[in-house]
Design an enzyme around this catalytic site. Structure first.
Site, PDB file in Angstrom:
ATOM      1  N   THR A 204       0.846  -1.308  -0.045  1.00  0.00           N
ATOM      2  CA  THR A 204       0.136  -0.038  -0.019  1.00  0.00           C
ATOM      3  C   THR A 204       0.944   1.165   0.017  1.00  0.00           C
ATOM      4  OG1 THR A 204      -1.667  -0.835   1.137  1.00  0.00           O
ATOM      5  CG2 THR A 204      -1.630   1.321   1.398  1.00  0.00           C
ATOM      6  N   VAL A 233     -12.782  -5.458   2.284  1.00  0.00           N
ATOM      7  CA  VAL A 233     -12.166  -4.131   2.433  1.00  0.00           C
ATOM      8  C   VAL A 233     -11.178  -3.952   3.306  1.00  0.00           C
ATOM      9  CG1 VAL A 233     -12.859  -1.690   3.039  1.00  0.00           C
ATOM     10  CG2 VAL A 233     -14.180  -3.021   1.545  1.00  0.00           C
ATOM     11  N   GLY A 234      -9.878  -3.459   3.253  1.00  0.00           N
ATOM     12  CA  GLY A 234      -9.022  -3.526   4.387  1.00  0.00           C
ATOM     13  C   GLY A 234      -9.076  -2.213   5.258  1.00  0.00           C
ATOM     14  N   ASP A 235      -7.993  -1.791   5.710  1.00  0.00           N
ATOM     15  CA  ASP A 235      -7.893  -0.760   6.457  1.00  0.00           C
ATOM     16  C   ASP A 235      -7.753   0.859   5.913  1.00  0.00           C
ATOM     17  OD1 ASP A 235      -5.235  -1.739   5.882  1.00  0.00           O
ATOM     18  OD2 ASP A 235      -4.455  -0.391   7.383  1.00  0.00           O
TER      19      ASP A 235
END
Ligand code: ASP
Length: 343
Positions: A204, A233-235
């Protein structure tokens, strides 16, 4: 580029830098010395674009948007449309942005749009909402003039996906099979995991900046965990988890296992520790230690990393394991640092 090398892209020296953080030089004439910090070695190129804005007296918000757009344009396993797909073979993108006045915007599970970070900024500036996801986010992007790109994988992503399909003996997870399949899902396959060469399979791009007005902003954009479940969905698009900015205190962005960053409201937690007087590196370390306590022996299977800057322009980073690096750009140069880590 080898992440483990310290790289100095400037012709000037690396004064003021340490393994655990950056202490700014004293600002002249009460002006603030800008600084921009970004995750991983891709942060070097991203910083250069951000620095053009900051060095010309521009705003941190523009810097952090322009900066990560560079990475979204590059061929990368983990950012933008060239990134690795989900289990069903589609690239889905998450991004967020936050300014110095608590304005924030994010998109998640967004497909076929080249610059999710710019859509996140439009969400922030043109809607009453903070977060748009999936089809709705895509519709909004198109209505704002963003081009719908072809639904196809990059060459690298295609071969990575084909490889993954072989190894994982992937079967679509549908209806009646879902419960069983979910219970069998190996989290290390869908989440960032350590590769045979010791690197981690995620990258990321997160960026935080302080401009010459003394204002902070941050951005974050990713294709998330490779081969994740569809809809995961991630952080990164979760304000307070993957990204948080409080202009009185500091700015923080996370990379690594998103689920474990969300669990502790990671970026926001780091900001709160800086508010209580910890340096950026100490604050990052505190939250990484907390994640390790929560994960117990499973901590060895995940990587979590934070970068932070405070209102004084001091920067720091900390990761759970060795192997995280981050780029720091100031007037003295653009330098890649190895992060301090727990073990
Ligand atoms: N934090 C990202 C996510 O979980 C992945 C990463 O940083 O590599 O989606």
């Amino acid at each position: 580029m080898n992440r483990r090398k310290f790289i100095n892209l400037s012709s000037l020296g690396a004064t003021g830098f340490t393994i655990s953080g950056f202490i700014p030089s004293i600002a002249k004439n009460n002006s603030v010395n800008p600084i921009v910090v970004a995750t991983w070695d891709a942060g070097l190129a991203a910083n250069q674009a951000a620095w053009k804005v900051l060095n010309a007296g521009g705003k941190a918000l523009d810097a952090v948007e322009n900066g990560v757009m560079v990475t979204e344009d590059e061929i990368s396993c983990c950012v933008g449309l060239s990134g690795n797909p989900d289990r069903d073979g589609h690239v889905t993108l998450d991004a967020s942005i936050m300014d110095h006045e608590f304005n924030c915007g994010s998109v998640a599970f967004l497909e076929r749009i080249k610059h999710p970070i710019s859509v996140a900024r439009r969400v922030m500036e043109k809607t009453p909402h903070v977060m748009l996801v999936g089809e709705g986010a895509q519709q909004f992007a198109v209505s704002e003039g963003f081009k719908l790109e072809a639904d196809e994988l990059s060459k690298d992503a295609k071969s990575a996906y084909e490889n993954w399909l072989k190894k994982s003996e992937y079967k679509p997870v549908i209806n009646i099979e879902r419960k069983k399949a979910l219970s069998q899902l190996d989290p290390s396959l869908m989440a960032p995991h350590r590769l045979s060469n010791g690197e981690w399979n995620h990258d990321t791009i997160g960026m935080i900046a302080l401009d010459s007005f003394g204002n902070l902003s941050g951005s974050c954009t990713t294709s998330g965990a490779g081969f994740k479940m569809r809809g995961r969905v991630g952080d990164s698009p979760v304000i307070g988890a993957g990204l948080y900015v409080d202009n009185e205190v500091g700015a923080v962005v996370a990379t690594g296992q998103g689920e474990d960053v969300i669990r502790v409201a990671g970026a926001s937690a780091v900001v709160e520790h800086m508010r209580q007087g910890k340096s950026p590196v100490e604050a990052c370390k505190f939250v990484v230690e907390r994640i390790r306590r929560i994960k117990k022996e499973k901590a060895k299977d995940i990587q979590v990393c934070f970068i932070a800057i405070n209102k004084k322009g001091e920067a720091g980073a900390f990761s759970l394991h060795k192997g995280f690096n981050y780029a720091v750009q100031t007037k003295d140069g653009n330098i890649l640092h190895e992060s301090s880590f727990l073990d």
